[in-house]
Write a protein that holds these residues in place. Structure first.
Motif, PDB file in Angstrom:
ATOM      1  N   VAL A   5       0.846  -1.042   0.150  1.00  0.00           N
ATOM      2  CA  VAL A   5      -0.073   0.283  -0.073  1.00  0.00           C
ATOM      3  C   VAL A   5       0.807   2.021  -0.266  1.00  0.00           C
ATOM      4  O   VAL A   5       1.972   1.478   0.355  1.00  0.00           O
ATOM      5  N   ASN A   6       0.754   2.485  -1.048  1.00  0.00           N
ATOM      6  CA  ASN A   6       1.482   2.982  -1.039  1.00  0.00           C
ATOM      7  C   ASN A   6       2.812   3.300  -0.815  1.00  0.00           C
ATOM      8  O   ASN A   6       3.682   4.413  -0.427  1.00  0.00           O
ATOM      9  N   GLY A   7       3.332   1.865  -1.691  1.00  0.00           N
ATOM     10  CA  GLY A   7       5.209   1.576  -1.812  1.00  0.00           C
ATOM     11  C   GLY A   7       5.471   0.956  -0.870  1.00  0.00           C
ATOM     12  O   GLY A   7       6.023   0.309  -0.634  1.00  0.00           O
ATOM     13  N   HIS A  48      -6.980   3.172  -6.382  1.00  0.00           N
ATOM     14  CA  HIS A  48      -5.903   2.524  -7.287  1.00  0.00           C
ATOM     15  C   HIS A  48      -5.447   0.723  -6.928  1.00  0.00           C
ATOM     16  O   HIS A  48      -5.161   1.167  -5.975  1.00  0.00           O
ATOM     17  N   GLU A  68      -0.356  -2.705  -6.482  1.00  0.00           N
ATOM     18  CA  GLU A  68       0.311  -1.905  -6.693  1.00  0.00           C
ATOM     19  C   GLU A  68      -0.839  -1.188  -6.012  1.00  0.00           C
ATOM     20  O   GLU A  68      -2.358  -0.785  -6.459  1.00  0.00           O
ATOM     21  N   THR A  70      -2.796   2.388  -3.559  1.00  0.00           N
ATOM     22  CA  THR A  70      -2.540   3.247  -3.634  1.00  0.00           C
ATOM     23  C   THR A  70      -4.217   4.164  -3.665  1.00  0.00           C
ATOM     24  O   THR A  70      -4.966   3.886  -3.885  1.00  0.00           O
ATOM     25  N   THR A  71      -3.947   4.632  -2.098  1.00  0.00           N
ATOM     26  CA  THR A  71      -4.915   5.001  -1.350  1.00  0.00           C
ATOM     27  C   THR A  71      -4.535   7.054  -1.796  1.00  0.00           C
ATOM     28  O   THR A  71      -3.467   7.368  -2.440  1.00  0.00           O
ATOM     29  N   GLY A  74      -1.384   8.043  -0.913  1.00  0.00           N
ATOM     30  CA  GLY A  74      -0.053   7.430  -1.765  1.00  0.00           C
ATOM     31  C   GLY A  74      -0.449   8.175  -2.624  1.00  0.00           C
ATOM     32  O   GLY A  74       0.660   9.013  -3.284  1.00  0.00           O
ATOM     33  N   LEU A  75      -1.152   8.836  -2.961  1.00  0.00           N
ATOM     34  CA  LEU A  75      -1.279  10.025  -4.578  1.00  0.00           C
ATOM     35  C   LEU A  75      -1.010  10.726  -4.816  1.00  0.00           C
ATOM     36  O   LEU A  75      -0.181  11.596  -5.023  1.00  0.00           O
ATOM     37  N   HIS A  82      -1.175  16.170  -5.817  1.00  0.00           N
ATOM     38  CA  HIS A  82      -1.055  15.359  -7.265  1.00  0.00           C
ATOM     39  C   HIS A  82      -2.096  17.026  -8.052  1.00  0.00           C
ATOM     40  O   HIS A  82      -2.752  17.577  -7.511  1.00  0.00           O
TER      41      HIS A  82
END
Ligand code: FES
Ligand code: FES
Lengths: 153, 746
Positions: A5-7, A48, A68, A70-71, A74-75, A82
């Protein structure tokens, strides 16, 4: 099992059919992702998976695998926004804000796949995300402005 | 005082004339300011100059006493304080007001008296102040009724000015410079020689002196912040997923709870079998609560799953099990013994109707849910002596009382921490989450319990908008509207709500005819009568309350009369309108929409104007009848709130309210079958989605005498303007919401 999650990789010990939404919120404490309906009607839970928008209330954790996650966290962050988040701020979209994580994740994924959506495409793709406060006019404006920014970038 | 207090508490809810009983008591009590709740928490060297401003060595904290539900109230309230204090935007942090009498809401009373909100004669002003005084004595810190702006406008500017002048006095003492030679800017006091003393440096000095109470407010010509577009304070958090809502909170050692309560609202639980649920992973116990059960688990999803698995045998509903019974009760209420009010009778309606060709129509409005996107939640921790509750609530003082009563703890030891709400629309005036969360926490002392409602549970217990009908009889003469007898029968949401607070409701419920009895039209013969339907399913205030139904009944039938007269909907309303600010909103939408121009084939425009919460709002809706169904193309809105404090938020609120009004009129209702709401989630109660959203053009006017809020008033005209547009485009008169029962929308 493991999810990314988020890397960051996380080890979770849950039932195979626990929705990703609740693993994120309750097991990992990632609460930018919201619960609104649990049945794919509102889009508040949008995250995502490998860059594609999905409703996390409909994804069993066992189906995530190596993809992966992404929440909204994490964007982009308040310090490093972003382009879609920056547009959301510029156009002051949010009222209660509860739907907006999902709206932003949906819009970011749409613009990633289609940098020049027509008004009709925006209408179709964004209509799975409910906003009870009625911020739709500003969502449209913010998407057009984010699309312009991303194209210039 | 004890007795007066009891009477007062009751009188507050009545929504009517009995409030007058409160006039006599205690100008002394009323004038004595409430205790400053910030004083208790101060550390040495910190100053709380008014209940709304706290200054420490590190920073300036402004208190926004209303709960932030998306309406932008935190920004609006702090903006007023910051304007007078000469703070820059963002030069302070915001804290929600803890429930305390000093944060009373004096504006809520304005519309509970039976005077036209547009009538500002001397007697009316006096009576309104009496009610305001009453609310002050009661210490009701309520959010609702579009009251935040009128409540704050003067009070918070005064608070800011008191803080500014007190800081100047402190600076004067420290510097020896006379206070008249001091200026303030950017969060500092400026001396004539150019040196600056930051407010934060003056905190300790200011704490040691008496606050200055004789202050002058800034001339509006000098305003830096009010009326200018600003970035709302929570916008970054709400665009980055970093805004916490009640549902997001966590405490160490917290458990998760889900409830399953009889979906026949108010019905009992006969028996239940939790054996399967108790064996499920992560479930620690199943507990009884009022009307149902609660599951305690280590995760929300597991609690939801287990609650589903509990087999419950429910008691019957304390109201008709099927919709026929509800509509029948409404239809049978147009009788003298159900008469609630007749606040409007101009001319002689009966005599006029006797000699005329009578035009008649019956209208219906269904139950509708609030369903804010964040489901209800409550995080509660009860110990032997204290209780804490983290929840988003519009009536925090009443919520604390509920917690105190259930936990058996003194109210002084109960603390409600008001949270950001993911919408409300009236839903967070109810107490189910507070009550059930506390009932669970009492059975699990010292363990924090977070109760989260599933969406289905939330829909089942939504306390929808009042159901109702109208019967209109009217006549036209010489091409004009001449006579109109408007009778409205609805259940009383105020009575239903007050009942859950244990309060009786003496006197009429003005909300039954709100937006109709006070219409700013001079129809030669006009009568507006309210009938109160006996209580059916429990109901509560829904964004714009009574005007959401009465406004539809009035403005859609008025369109029928105008059509029968052969007149133009805009011209005839302009001929009838009798209030200058209201005339201006009509003229504004006429101009914006280019009223009278040709729209082309299969298109139509509809007009409606409703005055609710003291705000006249006119809307023109344009539609096209396509092969696939009806499309709403464009909406023009003009509204007059006296003064617009924040133009961006104003625009956002107006658009949201129009979308709310249109969306629910299009496709939402709550119906009961076997005593249970048939709509369990958004698929069955959708309202507007983005693809259906019309372009909306907004104009704010500032001609009205008083400043008012905008969260609700644009809702009521939306449904009738849409119905009237549909008639113009298709010839079909829609007299019942939701309209998708009769016409498809694209
Ligand atoms: S919570 Fe997943 S779509 Fe609503
Ligand atoms: S901003 Fe409140 S639901 Fe969208």
């Amino acid at each position: 099992m493991q999810i990314i999650v988020n890397g960051t990789a996380h080890e979770v010990d849950v039932e195979d059919d626990m929705p990703l939404l609740w693993v994120l919120r309750d097991e990992l404490g990632i609460t930018g992702v919201k619960y609104g309906c649990g049945i794919a009607q509102c889009g508040a839970c949008t995250v995502h998976l490998d860059g594609q928008a999905v409703r996390s209330c409909q994804v069993d954790i066992s189906d995530v695998g190596n993809q992966e996650v992404t929440t909204i966290e994490g964007l982009g962050t308040p310090e490093a926004l972003h382009a879609v988040q920056a547009a959301w701020i510029k156009h002051q979209v949010a009222q209660c804000g509860y739907c907006q994580s999902g709206q932003i994740m949906q819009a970011a994924s749409m613009l990633d796949l289609n940098p020049e959506p027509t008004d009709e495409e925006i209408d179709v793709i964004m209509s799975g995300n409910l906003c009870r406060c009625g911020t739709y006019p500003r969502i449209r404006e913010a998407i057009r402005s984010a699309a312009a920014t991303l194209r210039e970038a | 005082m004890g007795r007066l207090r009891t009477i007062g508490r009751r009188s507050f809810l009545i929504g009517s004339a009995a409030v007058m009983g409160g006039v006599a008591f205690g100008t002394y009590t009323v004038q004595r300011p409430h205790e400053n709740p910030l004083l208790g928490d101060l550390k040495p060297g910190e100053a709380a100059l008014t209940p709304f401003v706290k200054i420490t060595g590190d920073g300036i904290i402004l208190i926004a006493p209303h709960v932030e539900l998306g309406q932008g109230v935190h920004s609006m309230q702090t903006l007023l304080i910051a304007e007078e204090m000469d703070l820059d935007w963002g030069q302070f942090s915001v804290e929600p007001g803890e429930p305390a009498p000093a944060y009373y809401n004096t504006a809520l009373s304005e519309d509970i008296l039976p005077f036209m909100p547009t009538n500002n004669s001397f007697q009316v002003e006096t009576a309104r102040n009496a009610a305001g005084s009453l609310v002050k004595v009661l210490g009701v810190q309520a959010t609702g009724g579009s009251s935040a702006t009128p409540d704050s406008y003067e009070k918070l500017r005064v608070a800011g000015a008191v803080a500014r002048e007190t800081l100047k006095k402190a600076a004067s003492r420290r510097s020896g410079v006379h206070v008249h030679q001091l200026k303030t800017a950017h969060g500092a006091v400026q001396l004539p020689d150019g040196t600056e003393i930051r407010y934060t440096e003056l905190a300790a000095d200011a704490a040691a002196i008496k606050p200055v109470h004789l202050v002058h407010l800034r001339d509006p010509a000098d305003w830096r912040l009010i009326g200018k577009p600003l970035e709302r304070l929570d916008i970054v958090a709400k665009s980055t997923g970093t805004q916490d809502y009640g549902i997001d909170l966590r405490l160490d050692g917290m458990v998760h709870a889900a409830v399953k309560v009889n979906p026949r609202q108010g019905g009992g639980l006969n028996s239940y079998d939790a054996s399967a649920a108790e064996k499920m992973r992560g479930v620690s116990k199943v507990l009884p609560v009022t009307g149902g059960i609660a599951v305690i688990a280590d995760n929300t999803w597991r609690a939801f799953q287990a609650a589903d698995a509990v087999d419950c045998d429910w008691g019957p509903a304390p109201y008709p099990a099927e919709m026929d019974g509800h509509w029948q009760a409404v239809a049978e209420s147009f009788t003298p013994d159900r008469l609630d009010s007749e606040w409007r009778h101009d001319g002689d309606v009966d005599a006029a109707l006797e000699q005329a060709d009578v035009i008649e129509a019956e209208y219906r409005a269904p139950y509708v849910a609030h369903a804010p996107l964040e489901p209800l939640s409550a995080l509660v921790l009860v110990t032997d002596t204290h209780a804490d509750i983290w929840v988003s609530h519009q009536l925090p003082r009443f919520a604390e009382e509920k917690v105190a009563a259930i936990a058996g703890i003194e109210i002084e030891n109960v603390r409600l921490h008001n949270q950001f709400g993911g919408g409300s629309f009236g839903h967070r005036l109810e107490f189910d989450n507070v009550i059930l969360g506390t009932e669970i926490a009492v059975q699990m002392k010292h363990t924090p319990v977070k109760l989260t409602y599933s969406r289905e549970e939330d829909f089942a217990h939504d306390y929808p908008r009042q159901i109702g009908m109208s019967r209109s009889r009217g006549a036209v003469k010489d091409g004009h509207v001449d006579t109109w007898d408007l009778a409205i029968a609805t259940v009383s949401a105020a009575t239903s709500q007050a009942g859950r607070l244990g309060q009786p409701v003496p006197g009429p419920d003005g909300q039954i005819v709100a937006g109709a009895w006070n219409m700013s039209y001079d129809v030669p013969n006009l009568r507006v009568t309210a009938y109160r339907v006996p209580e059916l399913a429990p109901t509560s205030s829904w964004r714009s309350v009574g005007a959401s139904t009465a406004g539809f009944f009035a403005e859609a039938f008025l369109d029928e009369l105008i059509h029968a007269a052969g007149a133009d909907p805009m011209e005839e309303r302009l001929r009838l309108v009798n209030h200058p600010a209201t005339r201006k909103v009509l003229e504004a939408v006429a101009e914006m929409s280019n009223w009278g121009s040709d729209l082309g084939e299969n298109r139509g425009r509809g007009l409606a104007m409703v005055d609710s919460f003291g705000v006249p709002v006119a809307e023109v809706v344009e539609v096209t009848n396509t092969d696939a169904g009806l499309r709403i193309d464009k909406v023009f809105v003009a509204a007059d709130v006296g003064r617009i404090i924040d133009p961006v938020n104003f625009d956002n609120q107006v658009k949201g309210a129009v979308i709310w009004g249109l969306g629910h009129a299009m496709n939402c209702e709550i119906t009961f079958a076997d005593g249970m709401a048939e709509q369990s989630n958004y698929h069955a109660h959708e309202a507007m989605r983005l693809y259906q959203c019309p372009e909306i053009e907004v104009r704010g006017l500032e001609n009205a005498h008083k400043i008012r809020g905008i969260g609700e008033p644009p809702v009521p005209p939306a449904a009738p303007a849409l119905a009237n547009a549909i008639f113009a485009a298709t010839g079909l008169r829609l007299r019942e919401m939701p309209f998708n029962k009769f016409i498809d929308f694209v």
